[in-house]
Design an enzyme around this catalytic site. Sequence first.
Site: not given
Length: 178
Positions: A83-84, A87
């Site tokens: 998820h990170e 980004h």
Amino acid sequence: MTPETMMDPSRPEQAAAARTRDLLRKAENWLGLTMPRVEIRFDLRGTSAGQARVVGKTLALIRYNPTLLGRHPAEFIAETVPHEVAHVVAFAKHGARIRPHGAEWQGIMRYFGVAPTRCHGYDVSRLRTRALRRFLYRCNCGTHEISSIRHNRIRTRGVVYLCRRCRQPLQPDLDTHG
């Protein structure tokens, strides 16, 4: 390399850092881009599992919550780490004007083989969080609650926040601010 093969129960931070670097390399090869240098920290507190910030085109910071990593290591490495990283990859590929959990980010999550969910589902009921004091502010169309962080920015730095509906500056509600 799968999260299970990288996971040493006594070293979840090393496994999360290794998975972060592995996904960044995977994205570089896939997109033919050089990713920014990523600083990885395990210092995030509260109920957020992770946080990614891109500083210019050459540096990014990913912060992970060590408490949630320790409590849910396999899920954290399988879901939060991608998820990170997604980004960082999305901003490197598409720039800073994209929505944080928009189509670009979702496509990268799918490429990583992870469902593009915005929020984690970890039990955070026992985590200590700081409670922010709220302040009332008014505009032409109503009353709004402002966190103590924004309230202090208004008072000390002269920051002006606009109402999202009427686009007028928010003013302190004198009944609650004295």
